[in-house]
Scaffold this motif. Structure first.
Motif, mmCIF file in Angstrom:
data_model
loop_
_atom_site.group_PDB
_atom_site.id
_atom_site.type_symbol
_atom_site.label_atom_id
_atom_site.label_comp_id
_atom_site.label_asym_id
_atom_site.label_seq_id
_atom_site.Cartn_x
_atom_site.Cartn_y
_atom_site.Cartn_z
ATOM 1 N N THR B 301 1.071 -1.283 -0.054
ATOM 2 C CA THR B 301 -0.262 0.470 0.001
ATOM 3 C C THR B 301 1.133 1.010 0.172
ATOM 4 O OG1 THR B 301 -1.865 -0.617 1.662
ATOM 5 C CG2 THR B 301 -2.053 0.839 0.592
ATOM 6 N N TYR B 302 0.404 2.350 -0.654
ATOM 7 C CA TYR B 302 1.809 3.099 -1.110
ATOM 8 C C TYR B 302 0.133 4.527 -0.560
ATOM 9 C CZ TYR B 302 3.616 0.525 -4.736
ATOM 10 O OH TYR B 302 4.025 -0.576 -5.695
ATOM 11 N N TYR B 303 1.437 5.618 0.908
ATOM 12 C CA TYR B 303 0.671 6.522 0.413
ATOM 13 C C TYR B 303 1.744 7.631 0.058
ATOM 14 C CZ TYR B 303 -2.030 3.588 3.897
ATOM 15 O OH TYR B 303 -2.668 2.096 3.925
ATOM 16 N N ASP B 304 1.439 8.930 -0.152
ATOM 17 C CA ASP B 304 2.207 10.156 -0.304
ATOM 18 C C ASP B 304 1.752 10.815 0.708
ATOM 19 O OD1 ASP B 304 -0.170 12.143 -2.388
ATOM 20 O OD2 ASP B 304 -0.226 11.653 -0.314
ATOM 21 N N LEU B 305 2.696 12.357 0.519
ATOM 22 C CA LEU B 305 2.139 13.077 1.552
ATOM 23 C C LEU B 305 1.018 13.506 2.266
ATOM 24 C CD1 LEU B 305 5.667 14.902 1.541
ATOM 25 C CD2 LEU B 305 5.279 12.922 2.755
ATOM 26 N N SER B 306 0.021 13.404 1.477
ATOM 27 C CA SER B 306 -1.201 13.765 2.074
ATOM 28 C C SER B 306 -2.314 12.902 2.226
ATOM 29 C CB SER B 306 -1.791 14.675 0.568
ATOM 30 O OG SER B 306 -1.071 16.129 0.080
ATOM 31 N N GLU B 307 -2.013 11.368 2.951
ATOM 32 C CA GLU B 307 -2.685 10.687 2.663
ATOM 33 C C GLU B 307 -3.113 9.351 1.487
ATOM 34 O OE1 GLU B 307 -3.096 12.987 6.173
ATOM 35 O OE2 GLU B 307 -4.196 11.995 6.870
ATOM 36 N N THR B 310 -2.878 4.098 -2.627
ATOM 37 C CA THR B 310 -3.030 2.839 -3.440
ATOM 38 C C THR B 310 -3.039 1.784 -3.093
ATOM 39 O OG1 THR B 310 -2.622 2.783 -6.393
ATOM 40 C CG2 THR B 310 -0.919 3.533 -4.735
ATOM 41 N N ILE B 311 -3.468 0.822 -3.835
ATOM 42 C CA ILE B 311 -3.202 -0.298 -3.027
ATOM 43 C C ILE B 311 -1.951 -1.099 -4.100
ATOM 44 C CG2 ILE B 311 -4.027 -2.562 -1.692
ATOM 45 C CD1 ILE B 311 -5.739 -0.852 -0.279
ATOM 46 N N VAL B 336 12.167 -4.365 -5.484
ATOM 47 C CA VAL B 336 12.347 -3.294 -6.518
ATOM 48 C C VAL B 336 11.044 -2.974 -7.289
ATOM 49 C CG1 VAL B 336 13.022 -2.053 -8.552
ATOM 50 C CG2 VAL B 336 14.825 -2.872 -6.942
ATOM 51 N N TYR B 337 10.022 -1.604 -6.767
ATOM 52 C CA TYR B 337 9.096 -1.505 -7.470
ATOM 53 C C TYR B 337 8.969 -0.056 -7.503
ATOM 54 C CZ TYR B 337 8.453 -0.594 -2.508
ATOM 55 O OH TYR B 337 8.820 0.289 -1.213
ATOM 56 N N ASP B 338 7.661 -0.203 -8.444
ATOM 57 C CA ASP B 338 7.593 1.950 -9.116
ATOM 58 C C ASP B 338 6.653 2.457 -7.652
ATOM 59 O OD1 ASP B 338 6.864 0.558 -12.718
ATOM 60 O OD2 ASP B 338 8.507 2.199 -10.976
ATOM 61 N N PHE B 339 7.094 3.291 -7.347
ATOM 62 C CA PHE B 339 6.127 3.816 -6.127
ATOM 63 C C PHE B 339 5.849 5.158 -6.890
ATOM 64 C CE2 PHE B 339 5.583 5.122 -1.988
ATOM 65 C CZ PHE B 339 5.046 6.713 -2.244
ATOM 66 N N PRO B 340 4.524 5.445 -6.394
ATOM 67 C CA PRO B 340 3.537 6.338 -7.150
ATOM 68 C C PRO B 340 3.844 7.446 -7.794
ATOM 69 C CG PRO B 340 2.002 5.382 -6.615
ATOM 70 C CD PRO B 340 3.470 4.073 -6.372
ATOM 71 N N PHE B 341 4.282 8.023 -6.090
ATOM 72 C CA PHE B 341 4.481 9.025 -5.515
ATOM 73 C C PHE B 341 5.956 9.893 -5.354
ATOM 74 C CE2 PHE B 341 -0.174 8.634 -4.763
ATOM 75 C CZ PHE B 341 -0.387 7.975 -4.719
ATOM 76 N N ASN B 342 5.908 11.394 -4.790
ATOM 77 C CA ASN B 342 7.107 11.929 -5.125
ATOM 78 C C ASN B 342 7.910 11.668 -3.519
ATOM 79 O OD1 ASN B 342 8.876 13.192 -6.946
ATOM 80 N ND2 ASN B 342 7.925 15.214 -6.365
ATOM 81 N N ALA B 343 6.719 11.319 -3.091
ATOM 82 C CA ALA B 343 7.515 11.260 -1.360
ATOM 83 C C ALA B 343 6.178 10.398 -0.126
ATOM 84 C CB ALA B 343 7.902 12.659 -1.109
ATOM 85 N N GLY B 344 6.309 9.347 0.355
ATOM 86 C CA GLY B 344 5.556 9.616 1.191
ATOM 87 C C GLY B 344 6.279 7.773 1.963
ATOM 88 N N TRP B 345 5.582 7.294 1.870
ATOM 89 C CA TRP B 345 5.886 5.609 2.499
ATOM 90 C C TRP B 345 4.706 4.432 2.278
ATOM 91 C CZ3 TRP B 345 3.073 2.975 5.676
ATOM 92 C CH2 TRP B 345 1.567 4.134 6.579
ATOM 93 N N THR B 346 5.638 3.145 1.880
ATOM 94 C CA THR B 346 4.598 2.357 1.211
ATOM 95 C C THR B 346 5.109 1.021 2.819
ATOM 96 O OG1 THR B 346 6.321 2.188 -0.543
ATOM 97 C CG2 THR B 346 5.439 0.006 -0.037
ATOM 98 N N LYS B 347 3.325 0.488 2.823
ATOM 99 C CA LYS B 347 3.249 -1.104 3.918
ATOM 100 C C LYS B 347 3.798 -1.634 2.806
ATOM 101 C CE LYS B 347 -0.235 -0.793 7.320
ATOM 102 N NZ LYS B 347 -1.482 -0.471 7.938
ATOM 103 N N VAL B 348 3.866 -2.883 3.705
ATOM 104 C CA VAL B 348 4.786 -3.783 3.180
ATOM 105 C C VAL B 348 3.429 -4.331 4.234
ATOM 106 C CG1 VAL B 348 5.645 -6.211 2.816
ATOM 107 C CG2 VAL B 348 6.951 -3.328 2.275
#
Lengths: 148, 379
Positions: B301-307, B310-311, B336-348
């Motif tokens: 699950t990818y999160y950007d800085l504004s919450e 996308t899963i 290695v995966y494509d993070f869809p935002f400029n910054a944020g975090w990923t939940k594995v």
């Protein structure tokens, strides 16, 4: 007048020295027969590492294999090469082996000049692939490009 | 049987189960202070110009420690090198893993690295050992990267080894005490929990990133360790492999991604301990993995800085597992995966089984260089 002329001359010498250091070519070293008949491979190998040493990243990128160009992209490639902050000083080719007619591995010993002029010796296997008659470099790094 | 007898038998059964439960509980913990008697370094990497330096410190004021160093390959956890180190109080051991002239080697000039005859490495007598190719080169594995275990065999005081007038302990005395007088060593839960360590992954010219080893306290090795026989986690110790599965279990991991950075999670399963393939069949030793790689099924699950989020249930990652697209098939998995935002975090998040026994690390690199970040997690 004379003083200004001397100062200008000193400035030119300093600039020349700095530019000269930045453009110091790589010292290549290998037996004359190590590449065998693969002259194109030898030419591209020398060209590629000279470009890397000079920091001409975009031109070096064009010598990476088409697959790597497609998978990595220039931006990622540039970022990766910035991790090599040291200057490549010497590159020796100890052995060239070609398990396939279109694929060769070069056993290399490199000397890098790092911070405070510390020399760092690193060995690596340099890989090359022939595509459409031209030899391309195969960049490898299991941490940053595991997908390759 | 009378009613009173039945009640008594029932009470005895309950009491026995209680005692059995207490006995099964492990004393081992993952030490937040980074000190213990088992260290795990989740990544070493060598080749293509990169080398790894690793360090082990004995923080004890008065105990010498003998430990076994085991380097394991990334895919099938094969031992590619093992040896003993002899650490006097306050001592530090260091070594380098690199690629040299067609082979992967470990080199050290550290005097904690000694033979059984008490001959130790030094600047004038450097030790260099080649890493064994795993599975005789017949499997898709290599010694180019993997992970490291440091297993304390035992600790011993100066009443056994003796000491010099300046308080120092000679290496030969530690070596002799270990091989001639192991009964005098403190082992099991009595062994000193004083080891700590870190590793550096170094680019040519010495630009590097460092990370601390994961330290398990009260792992409790009981037996004298040597290099003739392989040493497997969970054997000869107070802590079983199942206990280690529990200690390292995590439900989800947090992978931070800073502005315009590329974050590469490295997820290591040190309890998997699989075998070389035999007619395509692989056996995993760790109880968690006995059910197969399916147990490492995950989603991102990818999160950007504004919450915004996308899963990704089936991300394209490497290494690509043969069957399920979203499992982690190796011992050391570099994702290695494509993070869809400029910054944020990923939940594995592990989805098939709630918790997987994993040690996580993030290699993050930006235009200014690279670093290793710790991975936050939920249990």
């Amino acid at each position: 007048m004379v003083r200004r002329w001397i100062l200008t001359l000193i400035a030119l010498v300093v600039v020349g020295a700095v530019v000269g250091c930045a453009a110091t070519p790589v010292e290549f070293n290998f037996r004359s027969d190590v590449f065998g008949s693969k002259n194109r491979l030898k030419q591209n190998f020398l060209r590629y590492w000279s470009l890397r040493a000079k920091g001409e990243v975009e031109t070096a990128f064009a010598l990476e294999s088409p697959y790597i160009q497609e998978m990595l992209g220039l931006d990622y490639y540039k970022r990766y090469l910035k991790l090599y902050k040291a200057r490549l000083q010497k590159l020796e080719v100890k052995k060239v082996s070609c398990p396939e007619p279109f694929y060769c591995e070069l056993e290399c010993r490199s000397v890098w000049m790092g911070k405070k002029d510390r020399q760092d010796v690193r060995w690596f296997k340099d890989r090359w692939v022939k595509v459409s008659g031209n030899w391309y470099h195969v960049l490898k790094d299991p941490l940053f490009f595991p997908q390759l | 049987m009378g009613r009173r007898s039945k009640v008594l038998i029932g009470a005895l059964l309950v009491f026995s189960l209680f005692v059995w439960g207490v006995m099964q509980a492990t004393a081992a913990t993952v030490d937040p202070g980074g000190k213990g008697d088992l260290l795990i370094y989740p990544l070493y990497i060598a080749g293509d110009g990169i080398q790894t330096n690793f360090y082990v410190t004995n923080t004890s004021d008065d105990q010498s420690v003998v430990a076994k160093v085991v380097l394991r390959s990334h895919k099938y956890s094969q031992e590619v090198l093992d040896f003993l180190i002899y650490l006097s109080p306050h001592d530090v051991f260091s070594a380098t893993i690199s690629y040299k002239d067609g082979k992967y080697v470990l080199t050290s000039t550290d005097d904690s690295f000694c033979t059984t005859d008490g001959v130790c490495a030094s600047e004038t007598n450097p030790f260099e050992f080649e890493l064994t190719e795993p599975c005789d080169g017949k499997a898709d594995d290599s010694a180019s990267y993997g992970y490291i275990e440091i297993i304390e065999a035992g600790s011993v005081g100066t009443d056994v080894t003796g000491k010099n007038t300046d308080g120092s302990v000679d290496k030969k005395d530690i070596v002799d005490a270990y091989w001639d007088n192991f009964a005098n060593f403190k082992t099991g839960l009595d062994a000193a929990d004083t080891l700590t360590g870190y590793a550096e992954v170094v680019f040519p010219g010495y630009d590097y990133a460092a990370y601390p080893a994961t330290a398990i306290k009260d792992y409790g090795n009981r037996d004298q360790l040597g290099v003739t026989l392989p040493t497997t986690l969970g054997k000869h110790s107070e802590t079983s492999l199942g206990d280690l599965d529990s200690l390292l279990a995590k439900n989800s991991l947090v992978v931070p991604v800073s502005e315009n950075a590329i974050a590469i999670p490295v997820l290591t399963f040190p309890t998997k301990l699989s075998s070389c393939p035999d007619n395509g069949n692989v056996t995993n030793t760790g109880p968690f993995f006995a059910g197969g790689d399916d147990n490492t099924t995950y989603e991102l699950t990818y999160y950007d800085l504004s919450e915004n989020t996308t899963i990704e249930k089936n991300p394209i990652v490497s290494p690509v597992p043969k069957e399920e697209p979203n499992t982690l098939p190796e011992e050391v998995n570099i994702m290695v995966y494509d993070f869809p935002f400029n910054a944020g975090w990923t939940k594995v998040k592990f989805t098939k089984v709630d918790n997987a026994p994993v040690i996580g690390l993030v290699a993050e690199f930006t235009e200014n260089g690279y670093t290793f970040l710790p991975v936050a997690y939920d249990r």
